[in-house]
Design an enzyme around this catalytic site. Structure first.
Site, mmCIF file in Angstrom:
data_model
loop_
_atom_site.group_PDB
_atom_site.id
_atom_site.type_symbol
_atom_site.label_atom_id
_atom_site.label_comp_id
_atom_site.label_asym_id
_atom_site.label_seq_id
_atom_site.Cartn_x
_atom_site.Cartn_y
_atom_site.Cartn_z
ATOM 1 C CD GLU A 161 -2.783 -1.409 2.365
ATOM 2 O OE1 GLU A 161 -2.700 -0.589 3.294
ATOM 3 O OE2 GLU A 161 -3.576 -2.363 2.363
ATOM 4 C CG ASN A 202 -0.643 -6.650 -1.892
ATOM 5 O OD1 ASN A 202 -1.246 -7.143 -2.838
ATOM 6 N ND2 ASN A 202 -1.096 -6.691 -0.638
ATOM 7 C CG HIS A 238 -9.832 -5.643 0.355
ATOM 8 N ND1 HIS A 238 -10.094 -6.830 1.004
ATOM 9 C CD2 HIS A 238 -8.521 -5.385 0.535
ATOM 10 C CE1 HIS A 238 -8.971 -7.272 1.573
ATOM 11 N NE2 HIS A 238 -8.002 -6.413 1.293
ATOM 12 C CG ASP A 268 -12.698 -8.947 1.070
ATOM 13 O OD1 ASP A 268 -12.687 -7.899 0.373
ATOM 14 O OD2 ASP A 268 -12.197 -8.999 2.201
HETATM 15 O O1 G2I Z 1 -7.610 -4.352 6.124
HETATM 16 C C1 G2I Z 1 -7.756 -5.417 5.240
HETATM 17 C C2 G2I Z 1 -6.431 -5.763 4.575
HETATM 18 C C3 G2I Z 1 -5.975 -4.654 3.666
HETATM 19 N N1 G2I Z 1 -4.726 -4.990 2.986
HETATM 20 C C4 G2I Z 1 -3.660 -5.425 3.850
HETATM 21 C C5 G2I Z 1 -4.094 -6.513 4.803
HETATM 22 O O2 G2I Z 1 -3.056 -6.844 5.687
HETATM 23 C C6 G2I Z 1 -5.320 -6.076 5.571
HETATM 24 O O3 G2I Z 1 -5.659 -7.167 6.459
HETATM 25 C C7 G2I Z 1 -6.270 -6.815 7.639
HETATM 26 C C8 G2I Z 1 -6.515 -8.069 8.450
HETATM 27 O O4 G2I Z 1 -7.367 -8.942 7.738
HETATM 28 C C9 G2I Z 1 -7.187 -7.693 9.766
HETATM 29 O O5 G2I Z 1 -7.299 -8.838 10.603
HETATM 30 O O6 G2I Z 1 -5.489 -5.924 8.339
HETATM 31 C C10 G2I Z 1 -6.161 -5.449 9.487
HETATM 32 C C11 G2I Z 1 -5.355 -4.334 10.125
HETATM 33 O O7 G2I Z 1 -5.222 -3.255 9.248
HETATM 34 C C12 G2I Z 1 -6.387 -6.617 10.445
HETATM 35 O O8 G2I Z 1 -7.146 -6.173 11.565
HETATM 36 C C13 G2I Z 1 -6.522 -6.318 12.800
HETATM 37 C C14 G2I Z 1 -7.316 -5.549 13.821
HETATM 38 O O9 G2I Z 1 -7.331 -4.173 13.442
HETATM 39 C C15 G2I Z 1 -6.689 -5.707 15.167
HETATM 40 O O10 G2I Z 1 -7.479 -5.061 16.131
HETATM 41 C C16 G2I Z 1 -6.518 -7.169 15.517
HETATM 42 O O11 G2I Z 1 -5.786 -7.327 16.721
HETATM 43 O O12 G2I Z 1 -6.474 -7.702 13.177
HETATM 44 C C17 G2I Z 1 -5.765 -7.889 14.383
HETATM 45 C C18 G2I Z 1 -5.597 -9.393 14.628
HETATM 46 O O13 G2I Z 1 -6.836 -10.028 14.668
#
Ligand code: G2I
Length: 452
Positions: A161, A202, A238, A268
């Site tokens: 990003e 990415n 997304h 998704d």
């Molecule tokens: O935001 C969606 C994706 C966008 N592109 C990069 C990816 O790395 C990103 O993935 C998401 C994860 O799927 C989430 O799971 O990135 C988020 C953070 O920006 C992730 O969320 C985080 C929560 O914000 C936290 O509170 C939590 O502790 O997931 C963490 C683990 O569950």
């Protein structure tokens, strides 16, 4: 573990329904066999992946992750904040677990991600660093992480990003401290640590031809001209229901023509909740068109969904009121979107009818040593029940020890569960779930269930 996968697909083949043993009361015409997505993808020379959470890789979640997908991306486990929460204090537990699972299931791993502005440890983001210190922190981080998994990672999302929507560079810890050179440097350091890994940049909102994707295009072109090791671009994807960019395929092709691979890395497709059959059909069509766009371009090598089940998706937490963005519902039943992916990969599957039937879906919700907890969810749509019985035959010696919200008996391998006095009625549009504990040893294959 390949044999487990084969076992599942054989069960699917025999029942004509998906891997979870859902069975229709009003039996429809037999569906074509559900060949696992990874086999369909392989026949097209493609890899199909999913983001995963390491702690969930057991029971039904593990069965589906291992049997349907040929690539795994750790959803969070390889991010800097996960692997080095305190300076010099490393925790590779979840990342190692995912890599081991992938190896046991003959799967690739996409490493995600080395250089990002999010999910960095607070010691890093709160520190005050000179440019030289920041560069050396980044180089050490990349060398350590890429080096640890050398030979085990097919592709790394090295830089994640880096752009704003208008195509200018995003202001981040890295850009602000190191200038745009951080991108070339990160790629160079990653290449030094694992020369065989494919190195990607990415980003999101770069699926269609637009200002942001053109900035990415120009960057990749310039990196190639400078001889910087860049192997691919990741289009996160997304997406929003009904909004697959019409220029997706053209955009994939222009990157391919630059001489890099392309991957759809985080697919998704979210919708306003509640989901209904119209939206789910649109979502299936959207998944088909994204996967078909990748399938049409030789250098588009991987389509990865960002979580395969609605119970493991980032969408509801980030976009309140939106969800249902993945190919499996929260109960691990394949949605029309699953069949949309299969169709784009040349599969002959057709979704089970979504109307006029009650279905029962068996899933293992947790599993440990020699025992597990399972559940069966009965769902009615266009039909209803006043009483029910769900039966199945265990194929590997499993033995029910306790049940709730149903009366279960087991004779030999044959299990029969009837409704309790209070939950025999399942309304049109409603559902009833019962649960059980059971013992297992050796393997715990998912049985085919019959609802009567
Ligand atoms: O935001 C969606 C994706 C966008 N592109 C990069 C990816 O790395 C990103 O993935 C998401 C994860 O799927 C989430 O799971 O990135 C988020 C953070 O920006 C992730 O969320 C985080 C929560 O914000 C936290 O509170 C939590 O502790 O997931 C963490 C683990 O569950």
């Amino acid at each position: 573990m390949r044999s487990l996968r084969k076992g599942l697909s054989l069960a699917s083949l025999l029942t004509g329904v998906a891997t979870l043993g859902a069975v229709l009361v009003a039996a429809p015409a037999a569906h074509a066999a559900d060949t696992p997505l990874r086999d369909l993808a392989a026949a097209q020379g493609k890899v199909i992946g999913t983001a995963v959470t390491g702690s969930k890789l057991t029971g039904t979640y593990g069965d589906i992750a291992g049997s349907q997908f040929s690539s795994l991306t750790p959803g969070n486990a390889m991010k800097w904040g996960s692997v080095e929460p305190t300076r010099g204090g490393f925790d590779w537990t979840e990342a190692d677990q995912i890599v081991a699972f992938a190896q046991a299931h003959d799967q690739q791993v996409r490493g995600h991600t080395l250089v990002w502005h999010n999910q960095n440890p607070s010691w890093l983001t709160n520190g005050s660093w000179t440019s030289a210190q920041l560069g050396s922190l980044l180089q050490n981080h990349i060398s350590t992480e890429v080096g640890r998994y050398k030979g085990k990672i097919a592709a790394w999302d090295v830089v994640n990003e880096p752009f704003n929507e208008d195509g200018t560079y995003r202001s981040t810890l890295w850009y602000d401290g190191l200038g745009a050179d951080y991108i070339a440097d990160a790629l160079t350091w990653a290449h030094a640590a694992d020369p065989a890994a494919k190195l990607y940049i990415n980003d999101y909102n770069v699926e269609g031809v637009n200002a942001k994707s053109t900035a990415l295009y120009n960057l990749v072109k310039s990196l190639k001209q400078q001889g910087v090791p860049i192997d691919g671009v990741g289009l996160q994807a997304h997406l929003i229901l009904g909004q697959v960019p019409s220029t997706l395929r053209e955009n994939i092709q222009r990157f391919a023509d630059l001489g890099v691979d392309v991957a759809i890395t985080e697919l998704d497709i979210r919708m306003a909740l509640p989901a209904d059959s119209t939206k789910l059909a649109q979502q299936a069509a959207d998944f088909t068109s994204v996967v078909a766009a990748c399938a049409a371009v030789t250098r588009c090598v991987n389509v990865t969904v960002w979580g395969f089940t609605d119970s493991d998706s980032w969408v509801p937490g980030t976009f309140p009121g939106y969800g249902a963005a993945t190919p499996y519902d929260e109960n691990y039943s394949p949605k029309p979107a699953y069949y949309g992916i299969a169709e784009a990969l040349g599969g002959s599957t057709t979704p089970p009818p979504t109307n006029g039937a009650c279905t029962a879906a068996y899933s293992v919700t947790s599993q440990w040593n020699t025992a597990f907890t399972g559940q069966v969810k009965i769902t009615c749509s266009g039909a209803s029940l006043s009483s029910w019985k769900v039966s199945w035959t265990y194929g590997a010696g499993q033995q029910i020890t306790q049940a709730w919200n149903a009366t279960c008996t087991q004779s030999g391998s044959a299990v029969s569960c009837a409704n309790a006095s209070y939950n025999g009625s399942v309304a049109d549009g409603g559902s009833v779930t019962f649960g059980f504990n059971a013992s297992w040893s050796g393997s715990n294959p998912v049985p085919t269930v019959t609802l009567s």
